[in-house]
Design an enzyme around this catalytic site. Structure first.
Site, PDB file in Angstrom:
ATOM      1  N   ARG A 171     -14.575  -1.544 -15.428  1.00 28.25           N
ATOM      2  CA  ARG A 171     -13.231  -1.477 -16.030  1.00 28.25           C
ATOM      3  C   ARG A 171     -12.876  -2.795 -16.724  1.00 28.25           C
ATOM      4  NH1 ARG A 171      -8.933   1.648 -13.994  1.00 28.25           N
ATOM      5  NH2 ARG A 171      -7.607  -0.171 -13.806  1.00 28.25           N
ATOM      6  N   ARG A 175     -16.845 -10.851 -21.926  1.00 28.32           N
ATOM      7  CA  ARG A 175     -16.976 -11.296 -23.318  1.00 28.32           C
ATOM      8  C   ARG A 175     -17.631 -12.655 -23.403  1.00 28.32           C
ATOM      9  NH1 ARG A 175     -11.155 -10.636 -23.385  1.00 28.32           N
ATOM     10  NH2 ARG A 175     -10.740  -8.435 -23.809  1.00 28.32           N
ATOM     11  N   ARG A 248      -6.769   3.766  -0.780  1.00 26.33           N
ATOM     12  CA  ARG A 248      -6.331   2.432  -0.392  1.00 26.33           C
ATOM     13  C   ARG A 248      -4.823   2.386  -0.542  1.00 26.33           C
ATOM     14  NH1 ARG A 248      -9.007  -0.562   2.750  1.00 26.33           N
ATOM     15  NH2 ARG A 248      -8.397  -2.555   1.801  1.00 26.33           N
ATOM     16  N   ARG A 279      -3.339 -10.770  -4.653  1.00 24.53           N
ATOM     17  CA  ARG A 279      -2.767 -11.471  -5.808  1.00 24.53           C
ATOM     18  C   ARG A 279      -1.281 -11.725  -5.604  1.00 24.53           C
ATOM     19  NH1 ARG A 279      -3.976  -6.449 -10.062  1.00 24.53           N
ATOM     20  NH2 ARG A 279      -2.972  -4.873  -8.811  1.00 24.53           N
ATOM     21  N   GLU A 299       0.494  -9.280  -2.696  1.00 21.84           N
ATOM     22  CA  GLU A 299      -0.035  -7.919  -2.575  1.00 21.84           C
ATOM     23  C   GLU A 299      -1.130  -7.876  -1.515  1.00 21.84           C
ATOM     24  OE1 GLU A 299      -0.260  -6.379  -6.612  1.00 21.84           O
ATOM     25  OE2 GLU A 299      -1.930  -5.126  -5.975  1.00 21.84           O
ATOM     26  N   TYR A 347      -8.693   7.508 -10.674  1.00 20.73           N
ATOM     27  CA  TYR A 347      -8.214   6.142 -10.860  1.00 20.73           C
ATOM     28  C   TYR A 347      -7.678   6.043 -12.296  1.00 20.73           C
ATOM     29  CZ  TYR A 347      -8.908   1.005 -10.165  1.00 20.73           C
ATOM     30  OH  TYR A 347      -8.777  -0.350 -10.009  1.00 20.73           O
ATOM     31  N   ASP A 349      -5.183   5.189 -15.404  1.00 15.80           N
ATOM     32  CA  ASP A 349      -4.121   4.311 -15.899  1.00 15.80           C
ATOM     33  C   ASP A 349      -3.006   5.171 -16.510  1.00 15.80           C
ATOM     34  OD1 ASP A 349      -4.940   1.752 -15.215  1.00 15.80           O
ATOM     35  OD2 ASP A 349      -6.317   1.618 -16.902  1.00 15.80           O
TER      36      ASP A 349
HETATM   37  P1  FAD Z   1       2.688   8.771  -9.165  1.00 16.03           P
HETATM   38  O1  FAD Z   1       3.310   7.664  -9.914  1.00 16.03           O
HETATM   39  O2  FAD Z   1       2.007   8.472  -7.877  1.00 16.03           O
HETATM   40  O3  FAD Z   1       3.807   9.889  -8.939  1.00 16.03           O
HETATM   41  C1  FAD Z   1       3.649  10.940  -8.028  1.00 16.03           C
HETATM   42  C2  FAD Z   1       5.027  11.210  -7.456  1.00 16.03           C
HETATM   43  O4  FAD Z   1       4.962  12.376  -6.656  1.00 16.03           O
HETATM   44  C3  FAD Z   1       5.534  10.085  -6.554  1.00 16.03           C
HETATM   45  O5  FAD Z   1       6.831   9.715  -6.928  1.00 16.03           O
HETATM   46  C4  FAD Z   1       5.495  10.708  -5.165  1.00 16.03           C
HETATM   47  O6  FAD Z   1       6.530  10.201  -4.315  1.00 16.03           O
HETATM   48  C5  FAD Z   1       5.731  12.157  -5.490  1.00 16.03           C
HETATM   49  N1  FAD Z   1       5.232  13.093  -4.479  1.00 16.03           N
HETATM   50  C6  FAD Z   1       4.017  13.084  -3.879  1.00 16.03           C
HETATM   51  N2  FAD Z   1       3.928  14.109  -3.011  1.00 16.03           N
HETATM   52  C7  FAD Z   1       5.112  14.765  -3.069  1.00 16.03           C
HETATM   53  C8  FAD Z   1       5.626  15.902  -2.402  1.00 16.03           C
HETATM   54  N3  FAD Z   1       4.913  16.547  -1.473  1.00 16.03           N
HETATM   55  N4  FAD Z   1       6.877  16.327  -2.699  1.00 16.03           N
HETATM   56  C9  FAD Z   1       7.631  15.658  -3.620  1.00 16.03           C
HETATM   57  N5  FAD Z   1       7.189  14.564  -4.279  1.00 16.03           N
HETATM   58  C10 FAD Z   1       5.940  14.140  -4.004  1.00 16.03           C
HETATM   59  N6  FAD Z   1      -1.702   1.815 -14.834  1.00 16.03           N
HETATM   60  C11 FAD Z   1      -1.719   1.152 -16.012  1.00 16.03           C
HETATM   61  O7  FAD Z   1      -1.829   1.783 -17.086  1.00 16.03           O
HETATM   62  N7  FAD Z   1      -1.564  -0.224 -16.061  1.00 16.03           N
HETATM   63  C12 FAD Z   1      -1.423  -0.974 -14.941  1.00 16.03           C
HETATM   64  O8  FAD Z   1      -1.296  -2.195 -15.008  1.00 16.03           O
HETATM   65  C13 FAD Z   1      -1.436  -0.295 -13.669  1.00 16.03           C
HETATM   66  N8  FAD Z   1      -1.306  -0.998 -12.529  1.00 16.03           N
HETATM   67  C14 FAD Z   1      -1.293  -0.333 -11.341  1.00 16.03           C
HETATM   68  C15 FAD Z   1      -1.147  -1.079 -10.180  1.00 16.03           C
HETATM   69  C16 FAD Z   1      -1.128  -0.443  -8.955  1.00 16.03           C
HETATM   70  C17 FAD Z   1      -0.953  -1.255  -7.693  1.00 16.03           C
HETATM   71  C18 FAD Z   1      -1.288   0.983  -8.888  1.00 16.03           C
HETATM   72  C19 FAD Z   1      -1.297   1.699  -7.574  1.00 16.03           C
HETATM   73  C20 FAD Z   1      -1.426   1.724 -10.048  1.00 16.03           C
HETATM   74  C21 FAD Z   1      -1.441   1.086 -11.279  1.00 16.03           C
HETATM   75  N9  FAD Z   1      -1.551   1.806 -12.471  1.00 16.03           N
HETATM   76  C22 FAD Z   1      -1.563   1.133 -13.670  1.00 16.03           C
HETATM   77  C23 FAD Z   1      -1.642   3.285 -12.475  1.00 16.03           C
HETATM   78  C24 FAD Z   1      -0.270   3.980 -12.592  1.00 16.03           C
HETATM   79  O9  FAD Z   1       0.524   3.628 -11.479  1.00 16.03           O
HETATM   80  C25 FAD Z   1      -0.501   5.497 -12.638  1.00 16.03           C
HETATM   81  O10 FAD Z   1      -1.298   5.826 -13.745  1.00 16.03           O
HETATM   82  C26 FAD Z   1       0.783   6.334 -12.703  1.00 16.03           C
HETATM   83  O11 FAD Z   1       1.813   5.852 -11.894  1.00 16.03           O
HETATM   84  C27 FAD Z   1       0.429   7.745 -12.259  1.00 16.03           C
HETATM   85  O12 FAD Z   1       1.534   8.619 -12.399  1.00 16.03           O
HETATM   86  P2  FAD Z   1       1.515   9.983 -11.574  1.00 16.03           P
HETATM   87  O13 FAD Z   1       2.717  10.749 -11.982  1.00 16.03           O
HETATM   88  O14 FAD Z   1       0.195  10.639 -11.683  1.00 16.03           O
HETATM   89  O15 FAD Z   1       1.583   9.529 -10.043  1.00 16.03           O
HETATM   90  N1  UDP Z   2     -11.915  -7.697  -9.744  1.00 19.96           N
HETATM   91  C1  UDP Z   2     -12.495  -8.807  -9.180  1.00 19.96           C
HETATM   92  N2  UDP Z   2     -11.874 -10.004  -9.276  1.00 19.96           N
HETATM   93  C2  UDP Z   2     -10.691 -10.151  -9.923  1.00 19.96           C
HETATM   94  C3  UDP Z   2     -10.103  -9.016 -10.518  1.00 19.96           C
HETATM   95  C4  UDP Z   2     -10.741  -7.800 -10.400  1.00 19.96           C
HETATM   96  O1  UDP Z   2     -13.549  -8.705  -8.579  1.00 19.96           O
HETATM   97  O2  UDP Z   2     -10.161 -11.285  -9.969  1.00 19.96           O
HETATM   98  C5  UDP Z   2     -12.610  -6.388  -9.584  1.00 19.96           C
HETATM   99  C6  UDP Z   2     -12.127  -5.632  -8.357  1.00 19.96           C
HETATM  100  O3  UDP Z   2     -13.246  -4.953  -7.808  1.00 19.96           O
HETATM  101  C7  UDP Z   2     -11.169  -4.634  -8.922  1.00 19.96           C
HETATM  102  C8  UDP Z   2     -11.801  -4.309 -10.264  1.00 19.96           C
HETATM  103  O4  UDP Z   2     -12.347  -5.550 -10.696  1.00 19.96           O
HETATM  104  O5  UDP Z   2     -11.049  -3.490  -8.113  1.00 19.96           O
HETATM  105  C9  UDP Z   2     -10.860  -3.752 -11.289  1.00 19.96           C
HETATM  106  O6  UDP Z   2      -9.811  -4.674 -11.485  1.00 19.96           O
HETATM  107  P1  UDP Z   2      -8.418  -4.243 -12.049  1.00 19.96           P
HETATM  108  O7  UDP Z   2      -7.645  -5.468 -12.356  1.00 19.96           O
HETATM  109  O8  UDP Z   2      -8.647  -3.241 -13.127  1.00 19.96           O
HETATM  110  O9  UDP Z   2      -7.758  -3.544 -10.799  1.00 19.96           O
HETATM  111  P2  UDP Z   2      -6.377  -2.730 -10.698  1.00 19.96           P
HETATM  112  O10 UDP Z   2      -5.527  -3.086 -11.877  1.00 19.96           O
HETATM  113  O11 UDP Z   2      -6.784  -1.303 -10.710  1.00 19.96           O
HETATM  114  O12 UDP Z   2      -5.816  -3.200  -9.406  1.00 19.96           O
END
Ligand code: FAD
Ligand code: UDP
Length: 369
Positions: A171, A175, A248, A279, A299, A347, A349
């Site tokens: 992911r 570079r 996780r 982080r 986190e 997984y 985005d």
């Molecule tokens: P969710 O946002 O999980 O929404 C699902 C919803 O359903 C939730 O509100 C939940 O409460 C609800 N739900 C579940 N079960 C039930 C039930 N039985 N009844 C009623 N409600 C329910 N993406 C990026 O593009 N850039 C980023 O930098 C990025 N960073 C991230 C960092 C973290 C820590 C995480 C975890 C994800 C990150 N993502 C990022 C991914 C992004 O969060 C997801 O792509 C997006 O939120 C997914 O939307 P969703 O609707 O599929 O799921």
């Molecule tokens: N990763 C790493 N070191 C870093 C940042 C990321 O080894 O400083 C690895 C780690 O395995 C992570 C993966 O790269 O799960 C993808 O990173 P990303 O930032 O995309 O993770 P996310 O945004 O999904 O938390």
């Protein structure tokens, strides 16, 4: 039936579907088990700072259609993600690029960097990387792997790097130029005013019931609508009858500090195993904030257990094959559609979630976007 669609989950997937369905004249009821909308992209304003309550979210995409779509609901700033990795007291730029290599080895040119990496992996003879460790070693050599990848990855995933799939590390860009942009995508930014506002706009005019778990009231809610769009965990939908998928979870320790600038960057990764968090996010820097105080979140990653919030699917072989069994069941449902990160155990985005919701809208509603 009172509604055309019952949508379980008010995250990005459910909200995009609800918005397009409404435009097509369909009626929807959204139920959300949390006390707020927006799922994991939920942001909340505290003293003028948008706090990313479920982890840092940076919007990035190369999909022009998705970029234009999301820009209908928000204006995006010029933020470019450039995290810093901290290993003990050494600081490195991410993603892995000439700034990282130059600092690590005191070299200057791409050729020198490639020679160091080749020298560090020559005796390993990796042709087809079989796991994350082999993939990382073959890309960046032993020093970068040991200092910036191994500890961080094992903290984040709670598993040995040899037990993790190689795609996780792929992911990240690698570079041989001096470029600290964490993403290769054409478009990137943070929505001014926060992500929650986007979801509010998507859900404008749609009935939403908060604090309502679809699975706890399934019979009653099913009787209200013709079809169901379910965005929760697929294994939970089936009461884990085939087994439990692994996730996780993440815990955030958030605090407000009486200082203007804590770490000088939105994201600092702590890559050594001994520091318990992965982080620290300093939220104001996503929006170039000038407030007198600052808010940071540490986190901590942990194994998910029933009752926790599922954050990341663990897409290894075992879970992917269990998911395939659940997917076969889901495909045979006549009135339930599964979607989103949890419904598809992917997984994903944000841009991929929007793209897949829009595909569903085309298929299900005949909506051309
Ligand atoms: P969710 O946002 O999980 O929404 C699902 C919803 O359903 C939730 O509100 C939940 O409460 C609800 N739900 C579940 N079960 C039930 C039930 N039985 N009844 C009623 N409600 C329910 N993406 C990026 O593009 N850039 C980023 O930098 C990025 N960073 C991230 C960092 C973290 C820590 C995480 C975890 C994800 C990150 N993502 C990022 C991914 C992004 O969060 C997801 O792509 C997006 O939120 C997914 O939307 P969703 O609707 O599929 O799921
Ligand atoms: N990763 C790493 N070191 C870093 C940042 C990321 O080894 O400083 C690895 C780690 O395995 C992570 C993966 O790269 O799960 C993808 O990173 P990303 O930032 O995309 O993770 P996310 O945004 O999904 O938390």
């Amino acid at each position: 039936m009172k509604y055309d669609y019952l949508i379980a989950g008010s995250g990005l997937f459910g909200a995009v579907f609800a918005h397009e369905a409404k435009k097509k004249g369909k009626t929807c009821l959204v139920v959300e088990k949390r006390g707020h909308i927006a799922g994991n992209i939920y942001t909340e304003e505290v003293h003028g700072i948008q706090v990313h309550r479920y982890g840092a979210h940076i919007f990035h995409t190369s999909d022009k259609k998705v970029w234009e779509y999301v820009n209908r609901f928000a204006e995006f700033n010029q933020y470019i993600n450039s995290p810093i990795a901290r290993y003990k007291d050494e600081l490195y730029n991410l993603p892995f690029n000439m700034n990282t290599f130059s600092k690590m080895w005191g070299i200057v040119t791409p050729k020198e960097a490639q020679e160091v990496i080749a020298g560090q992996i020559a005796d390993l003879h990796i042709t087809e990387p079989q796991n994350l460790e082999e993939q990382a070693l073959s890309l960046v050599g032993r020093d970068v792997y040991e200092k910036l990848i191994k500890g961080y990855t094992e903290k984040q995933w709670g598993r040995d790097c040899r037990e993790l799939p190689s795609f996780i590390i792929k992911r990240l860009p690698l570079r041989f130029t001096y470029d600290n942009n964490y993403f290769n995508d054409r478009y990137q930014g943070i929505p001014t005013g926060g992500y929650t506002r986007i979801v509010e706009k998507l859900l404008e005019g749609t009935e939403v019931r908060l604090n309502t778990d679809y699975l706890a009231h399934r019979a009653e809610l099913d009787s209200l609508a013709d079809r169901v769009v379910y965005t929760g965990m697929i294994d939970q939908f089936y009461d884990y009858c085939l087994g439990v998928l692994e996730y996780r979870s993440v815990r955030f320790e958030t605090e407000e500090l009486e200082q203007e600038n804590y770490q000088g960057n939105a994201v600092v990764n702590y890559t050594e195993r001994e520091v318990p968090y992965t982080r620290i996010i300093e939220h104001k820097h996503f929006e170039f904030g000038k407030q007198p105080t600052t808010i940071i979140s540490r986190e901590y990653s942990s194994e998910w257990k029933k009752g926790d919030e599922p954050y990341y699917p663990v897409n290894n072989e075992k879970n992917d094959s269990l998911y395939a069994e659940y997917k076969a069941k889901a495909d045979s449902e006549s009135r339930v559609i599964f979607g989103g990160r949890l419904g598809s155990y992917r997984y994903y985005d944000m841009d991929k979630v929007i793209a897949s919701a829009l595909e569903l809208c085309e298929r299900e509603l005949g909506a051309k976007i």
